[in-house]
Structure formats: C-alpha cells, structure tokens
Design a protein around this motif. Structure first.
Motif, short mmCIF file in Angstrom:
data_model
loop_
_atom_site.label_atom_id
_atom_site.label_comp_id
_atom_site.label_asym_id
_atom_site.label_seq_id
_atom_site.Cartn_x
_atom_site.Cartn_y
_atom_site.Cartn_z
N MET A 42 0.90 -1.19 0.09
CA MET A 42 0.09 0.10 0.26
C MET A 42 0.94 1.15 -0.16
SD MET A 42 -3.38 0.60 2.24
CE MET A 42 -4.39 1.86 2.09
N GLY A 43 2.06 1.20 0.51
CA GLY A 43 3.05 2.10 0.40
C GLY A 43 3.59 2.63 -0.88
N SER A 44 3.70 1.65 -1.89
CA SER A 44 4.36 2.16 -3.03
C SER A 44 3.29 1.97 -4.30
CB SER A 44 5.52 0.98 -3.52
OG SER A 44 4.94 -0.32 -3.66
N PHE A 45 3.64 2.80 -5.20
CA PHE A 45 2.62 2.77 -6.40
C PHE A 45 2.81 1.54 -7.24
CE2 PHE A 45 3.08 7.50 -5.27
CZ PHE A 45 1.73 7.65 -4.94
N SER A 46 1.66 1.28 -7.88
CA SER A 46 1.57 0.27 -8.88
C SER A 46 1.75 0.68 -10.14
CB SER A 46 0.37 -0.91 -8.68
OG SER A 46 -0.67 -0.26 -9.01
N ILE A 47 1.84 -0.42 -10.98
CA ILE A 47 1.89 0.31 -12.38
C ILE A 47 0.46 1.15 -12.97
CG2 ILE A 47 1.13 -2.12 -13.29
CD1 ILE A 47 3.54 0.13 -15.14
N TRP A 48 -0.53 0.62 -12.18
CA TRP A 48 -1.82 1.15 -12.81
C TRP A 48 -1.93 2.72 -12.04
CZ3 TRP A 48 -4.15 -1.20 -16.41
CH2 TRP A 48 -4.33 -2.64 -16.61
N HIS A 49 -1.45 2.94 -11.15
CA HIS A 49 -1.11 4.04 -10.66
C HIS A 49 -0.49 4.89 -11.48
CE1 HIS A 49 -1.77 2.17 -6.62
NE2 HIS A 49 -2.92 3.18 -6.63
N TRP A 50 0.50 4.72 -11.89
CA TRP A 50 1.51 5.21 -12.75
C TRP A 50 1.00 5.60 -14.25
CZ3 TRP A 50 4.64 8.44 -10.88
CH2 TRP A 50 5.54 7.83 -9.49
#
Length: 78
Positions: free
Chosen positions: A1-9
């Motif tokens: 939950m602390g890092s962004f996934s590819i979908w966020h980017w």
C-alpha cells in the motif's frame, strides 16, 4: 500500500497527457533534450578553451635584524 503500482503510474500518465496534450509534451521533450545537448557542448568547449594557470610564485623569507628575534636553524640527528 506504500508504493505505487503500474496502474497508478498509467493513470498519472493519462491525466498528464489529457492536461497538456501530446504535442506540448513532445515540444517540452525536444526543448529539454536541446538544453542538455547545449550544456554538454558548453562543458566540452569550456574545458578545451581553459588555459593552464602559471604556478604561484614562492615567497622568500626576508632576514630582519630585530633585537627580539632569535634565529634558529633546525638540525637533523646523524
């Protein structure tokens, strides 16, 4: 939950493209690339045109004849 996934980017990229448009993003990329190239060329030209500086002159000691000055020479042990 602390890092962004590819979908966020991907969502962030989509929003940036929608706000600025592809043509403006292309122009920004070209301007940035030209600025970096100009900086590199300037660094090469600056290093090539820099003249070596002459060495600093040595300061020689002047002997004074002050009554309060003691002149001592260091001697090495044999």
């Amino acid at each position: 939950m602390g890092s962004f996934s590819i979908w966020h980017w991907l969502i962030v990229l989509l929003i940036v493209v929608l706000v600025f448009g592809t043509k403006k993003l292309k122009n920004i990329g070209q301007d940035l690339g030209g600025a970096v190239k100009g900086f590199k060329d300037g660094m090469k030209d600056g290093a090539a045109s820099a003249e070596p500086t002459p060495p600093a002159q040595q300061v020689t000691a002047q002997k004074t004849t002050d009554a309060n000055t003691v002149d001592v020479e260091a001697k090495t042990k044999s």
